[in-house]
Design an enzyme around this catalytic site. Structure first.
Site, short mmCIF file in Angstrom:
data_model
loop_
_atom_site.label_atom_id
_atom_site.label_comp_id
_atom_site.label_asym_id
_atom_site.label_seq_id
_atom_site.Cartn_x
_atom_site.Cartn_y
_atom_site.Cartn_z
N SER A 194 0.83 -1.20 0.00
CA SER A 194 0.00 0.00 0.00
C SER A 194 0.87 1.26 0.00
O SER A 194 1.65 1.47 -0.93
CB SER A 194 -0.98 -0.02 1.18
OG SER A 194 -1.93 1.01 1.06
N HIS A 247 -8.57 0.92 -1.04
CA HIS A 247 -8.31 0.05 -2.19
C HIS A 247 -9.58 -0.61 -2.74
O HIS A 247 -9.54 -1.74 -3.26
CB HIS A 247 -7.26 -1.01 -1.83
CG HIS A 247 -5.96 -0.43 -1.38
ND1 HIS A 247 -5.12 0.25 -2.23
CD2 HIS A 247 -5.38 -0.37 -0.15
CE1 HIS A 247 -4.06 0.67 -1.55
NE2 HIS A 247 -4.20 0.32 -0.29
#
Length: 346
Positions: free
Chosen positions: A118, A220
């Site tokens: 991430s 996400h």
């Protein structure tokens, strides 16, 4: 290095040199964790031991416009777990760990492959030469602000495989936020939708678990599209350099192209698509990496950098085992582990 018992001094020297050459010829994988690995006190030990770490934290304070050392070391206002502060703080700590390791190892330990989970992908891109630390920090500052401001919903870590998880997520208007292992999939969505999903998880998947994650949004997934659209305006104004080292993309699970335009677009798509960490790990293993070094962050209930454990170690070891691969795992997440890593690898 351990010397051979009973060997002469020349033999011991030859052994040590042979070990060193083997390590330096090894394929090395640098990894950087994501949100959730932040903690109060991170970096406090680094600045005491490594001048370059102090420079990184001072530089960060200038870029973000607030006192990064105060935020990371003491967190007096309880802001460190807020996304807009978490992400710049983690990037700063990870790069400080990386630069401290470089200093300790005299820069002779070079990665073959880089990846970050991430927000950790930005640290990987700094290490890979695509972004300067200052540019990455400005990007991450905006990214964290937009995700915190425009994000909604939350995330659930499950022990479901991807196919089962996506079937359940689709039914409840949720999305897949990440695939960390074949049996570890993160689902994200609105609070009420996740509650209904949890009921189905309990009823139809006995033995499977779901654990709520402390996030400010369904990261996400499609619920981040608004943040991504705003973030694109920031990305379009940033200059990327060509990569010097291979970096894995969370969005594709494969290697970034060298071309800067492709890197920029994949960072845009990363915001509202799953982190394909299981694919990233498999791609790295296909490169036959022999040493894995994790930089920055830390987990564990006890206070203090010296009491923290590496965030990605468990996933990394499970990935190696499932793929029937072996690699030396080396943490570099605090002052003591950085010194140990440099000694071990040089």
């Amino acid at each position: 290095h351990r010397c051979i018992l009973g060997a002469s001094l020349p033999e011991q020297i030859s052994y040590v040199l042979a070990v060193r050459v083997k390590i330096l010829d090894s394929k090395i994988f640098f990894i950087f964790p994501g949100q959730g690995s932040q903690y109060r006190g991170m970096g406090a030990d680094l600045v005491e031991q490594f001048p370059c770490a102090r420079e990184i934290f001072d530089q960060a304070s200038e870029v973000v416009g607030y006192n990064m050392t105060e935020l990371c070391f003491k967190d007096p206002k309880g802001q460190l777990d807020s996304t807009q502060f978490t992400q710049p703080a983690l990037l700063t700590h990870q790069v400080a760990c990386l630069e401290s390791f470089k200093s300790e190892s005299k820069g002779i330990v070079q990665p073959t492959v880089l990846a970050g989970h991430s927000v950790g992908e930005y640290s990987a891109l700094v290490a890979g030469g695509a972004l300067s630390f200052e540019t990455a920090l400005r990007l991450v500052k905006h990214r964290g602000e937009l995700m915190g401001k425009l994000g909604k919903g939350t995330m659930l870590a499950t022990t479901l495989d991807f196919e089962s998880a996506i079937k359940l997520a689709d039914k409840h208007y949720c999305g897949i936020g990440g695939c960390n292992l074949p049996q570890q999939t993160v689902i994200a969505g609105e609070h009420d939708d996740l509650e209904a999903l949890m009921d189905d998880l309990t009823q139809f998947y006995p033995g499977k678990r779901g654990i709520r994650l402390k996030t400010e949004g369904a990261f996400h997934t499609y619920l981040m599209v608004g943040a991504a659209q705003e973030f694109r305006k920031i990305l379009d104004g940033v200059e990327f350099r060509d990569l010097e080292t291979d970096v894995l993309s969370n969005y594709t699970g494969t290697f970034h192209e060298v071309d800067s335009a492709a890197i920029r677009s994949r960072l845009f798509f990363q915001l509202f698509n799953p982190v394909r960490w299981v694919d990233c790990m498999e791609a790295a293993m296909d490169k036959e990496v022999e040493i894995i070094v994790e930089f920055g962050g830390g987990i564990g209930k006890e206070e203090g950098p010296e009491n923290k454990r590496p965030n990605l170690e468990s996933i990394t070891r499970k990935s190696l085992k499932m793929n029937q691969r072996e690699a030396l795992y080396v943490p570099a997440i605090n002052a003591s582990s950085i010194s140990s890593a440099a000694e071990k690898l040089t």
